[in-house]
Design an enzyme around this catalytic site. Structure first.
Site, PDB file in Angstrom:
ATOM      1  N   HIS A   1       0.814  -1.220   0.000  1.00  8.97           N
ATOM      2  CA  HIS A   1       0.000   0.000   0.000  1.00  8.97           C
ATOM      3  C   HIS A   1       0.845   1.267   0.000  1.00  8.97           C
ATOM      4  CE1 HIS A   1      -3.102  -2.690   2.053  1.00  8.97           C
ATOM      5  NE2 HIS A   1      -3.359  -2.596   0.774  1.00  8.97           N
TER       6      HIS A   1
ATOM      7  N   CYS B   1       1.738  -1.973 -19.862  1.00  6.88           N
ATOM      8  CA  CYS B   1       1.085  -1.192 -18.804  1.00  6.88           C
ATOM      9  C   CYS B   1       1.515  -1.658 -17.420  1.00  6.88           C
ATOM     10  CB  CYS B   1      -0.433  -1.251 -18.949  1.00  6.88           C
ATOM     11  SG  CYS B   1      -1.103  -2.908 -18.806  1.00  6.88           S
TER      12      CYS B   1
HETATM   13  C1  PEP Z   1       0.515  -6.274 -14.574  1.00  8.82           C
HETATM   14  O1  PEP Z   1       0.359  -7.420 -14.131  1.00  8.82           O
HETATM   15  O2  PEP Z   1       1.610  -5.846 -15.011  1.00  8.82           O
HETATM   16  C2  PEP Z   1      -0.613  -5.332 -14.594  1.00  8.82           C
HETATM   17  C3  PEP Z   1      -0.519  -4.160 -15.199  1.00  8.82           C
HETATM   18  O3  PEP Z   1      -1.745  -5.697 -13.937  1.00  8.82           O
HETATM   19  P1  PEP Z   1      -1.891  -5.640 -12.324  1.00  8.82           P
HETATM   20  O4  PEP Z   1      -0.647  -4.989 -11.781  1.00  8.82           O
HETATM   21  O5  PEP Z   1      -3.122  -4.846 -12.046  1.00  8.82           O
HETATM   22  O6  PEP Z   1      -2.021  -7.084 -11.996  1.00  8.82           O
END
Ligand code: PEP
Ligand code: MG
Length: 576
Positions: free
Chosen positions: A201, A499
């Site tokens: 967090h 992402c």
């Molecule tokens: C990832 O796994 O890189 C992603 C962008 O999704 P999350 O971090 O929400 O699992």
């Protein structure tokens, strides 16, 4: 430079090391968040300053839990975004009958209330730690509920963060969401914690607010109150009472960072190769902060924030309103990539993850929920299509945790069946990366989730701070899979974005561009440095960096090889 060996307060020039979050720097005085005072197990339960009769103690315990839950909910109501979400989840923990009932059972047997609470929390904490993953990270929240209930029961002051009288570096063993929400973030120069992981967090909240942060910093809680420290998130260091040259270097880095923010042009390399620079968001409020921001759109809208901490899924109407707010905030000219619900593993939902799993990260999570709860996806697509009609802006829609072309096809059919035009999938599972071209036969685009891709490539739980070396997106094996995905995109002439967190590292952004990635999505505060790094290098230079990173023996060697290829000005401005 000395390295810390003793247990007393680290002295001038000592460099403590941890895991940095982001890349910013700050220098300022330490304010320690002290742990809650130790209250003896047999401390009397008091009300209005007077001891409570034994037969009324169970009612006092029930009331204390309810008061704590209500106070946390109220705090959540005043907070926004991730802070609100994590506070809501902590309130649910205070509301959860299993903890309270265990305490009440002991109290009715004659056990003093504080001792009963301590024992119950210790039992649950051990269970959570053993379960690992998301639950292990919740132990801090559990202890924060405990401290608050004890304060109510015994009439002692509620634990909390100190009031900041000047801009300060806040240091703690770890910060619970309730502590973070109580912080005056305007006066927080940096956050340093002794525990916690890079995806915990504290790290998430620091990242979203552009606050330099170093977690897992051994020796941080022994720092003297008020001593100046230089926090360098890019290098994961905390220098005690820094010398003049360190202060000057930090000031230069901070000034360079500010200068980077004045460039607002679309993303691209020095020779004009375009790379879209997008933002990761979790709430409509996050989107509304982007109205005038120089970002080309949203590359990842994590819709699960709307679902977390609830007993029932939000209705189609409620979802439509939230999605329409996001689409409206970005306007018709900017792309918005919405990810359908990614529940399970580190993000369990009461109404979706009905059965406990032995290996939740390998279980029914993400898109796989369509097997057990298909209505969740159907409702979400309906709401997204309605939000698109209402606003006149069509969202791009992608599914998390896709492993096969068949899943991609089924998802694309569902998206198009709902009246939405652009369907994509996340590449987070090595199988999808290896078969990227076949996946892209089914969908319009893919987006690499490098957080999960690293977790599944390296078989290392992303929430275990001590495995951070394995989870590094610079691991050549992870980069091989990014390269395979980009090749699939080039073969099918379709977009391949990133992402995951790796997109926010300027050096990695150059490597990803060299590998053929077409868009990078990150926390908005990380964007100026990435934009700057791209602008200073040609596509051929990026390709040479990608080759160097792929050829390296390990993450450190890869980073060093890429740093060697950086333009000299970029190296200085990025503090490499
Ligand atoms: C990832 O796994 O890189 C992603 C962008 O999704 P999350 O971090 O929400 O699992
Ligand atoms: Mg993921």
């Amino acid at each position: 430079m000395t390295t810390r060996t003793e247990d007393h307060a680290p002295t001038a020039g000592t460099v403590l090391t941890g895991a940095g979050v982001g890349r910013r720097v700050a220098v300022g005085p330490v304010v320690q968040v002290r742990p809650a005072p130790v209250v003896p197990g047999d401390a009397p339960v008091v009300r209005d300053g007077r001891p409570v009769p034994a037969d009324e103690v169970p009612d006092a315990v029930t009331a204390a839990f309810a008061d704590v839950a209500a106070a946390l909910r109220e705090q959540a109501g005043r907070a926004t975004g991730t802070v609100a979400e994590v506070l809501g989840a902590t309130a649910m923990m205070a509301d959860d009958p299993s903890l309270k009932d265990k305490v009440l059972a002991e109290v009715r047997e004659g056990e003093p209330a504080v001792a009963a609470l301590d024992a119950a929390v210790a039992t649950f904490a051990a269970m959570f730690e053993q379960a690992g993953g998301y639950l292990a990270e919740r132990v801090t929240d559990l202890r924060s509920v405990r401290d608050r209930v004890v304060a109510r029961l015994t009439g002692t002051p509620a634990p909390g963060v100190p009031e900041l009288r000047e801009p300060s570096v806040v240091v703690a063993r770890d910060l619970a969401p309730a502590d973070t929400a109580a912080l005056d973030l305007e006066r927080v120069l940096a956050l340093v914690t002794e525990e916690g992981g890079p995806t915990g967090h504290t790290a998430i909240i620091a990242g979203q607010n552009g606050i330099p942060c170093v977690v897992r910093t051994t020796g941080a809680t022994a720092l003297a109150e008020g001593v100046d420290v230089a926090v360098d998130a890019a290098h994961g260091t905390v220098t005690v009472d820094p010398a003049a040259d360190v202060r000057e270097a930090m000031a230069a880095r901070a000034a360079a960072e500010e200068a980077l923010e004045s460039d607002t042009a679309p993303g691209g390399t020095a020779d004009g190769h375009r790379v879209q620079l997008l933002a990761n968001i979790g709430t409509a409020e996050d989107a509304e902060r982007l109205v005038d921001a120089p970002v080309e759109g949203v590359g990842l809208f994590r819709t699960e924030v709307l679902f977390l901490g609830r007993q029932h899924a939000p209705t189609v109407d409620e979802q439509t309103t939230a999605y329409a707010r996001v689409l409206r905030a970005l306007g018709p000219g900017r792309k918005v990539v919405v990810r359908t619900l990614d529940a399970g593993a580190d993000k369990p939902l009461a109404f979706a993850n009905l059965h406990p799993e032995e290996n939740p990260a390998l279980g029914v999570r993400g898109y796989r929920l369509v097997r057990s709860a298909p209505q969740l996806l159907a409702d979400q697509l309906t709401a997204l299509a309605r939000a698109g009609e209402e606003t006149g802006t069509q969202p791009w829609v992608m599914a998390p945790m896709i492993a096969t072309p068949a899943e991609s096809r089924a998802f694309a059919e569902a998206v198009r069946g709902a009246g939405l035009r652009t369907a994509g999938v996340m590449v987070e599972v090595p199988a999808a990366a290896l078969r990227a071209a076949a996946v892209l036969d089914e969908v319009d685009f893919v987006s690499l989730g490098t957080n999960d891709l690293a977790q599944y490539t390296m078989a290392a739980d992303r929430l275990r701070g001590e495995l951070v070396d394995l989870l590094d997106a610079w691991q050549p094996a992870v980069l091989e899979l990014v390269a395979a995905t980009a090749r699939g995109g080039a073969a099918k002439d379709k977009p391949v974005g990133v992402c995951g967190e790796s997109a926010s590292d300027p050096l990695m952004a150059l490597v990803l561009t060299g590998l053929g990635v077409t868009s990078l999505s990150m926390s908005p505060s990380a964007l100026p440095a990435v934009r700057f790094a791209l602008r200073r290098h040609t596509l051929d230079q990026c390709r040479a960096m990608a080759d160097a990173a792929l050829a390296a023996a390990d993450p450190a060697a890869g980073r060093a090889a890429v740093a060697d290829l950086l333009d000299a000005d970029a190296r200085a401005a990025l503090g490499v």
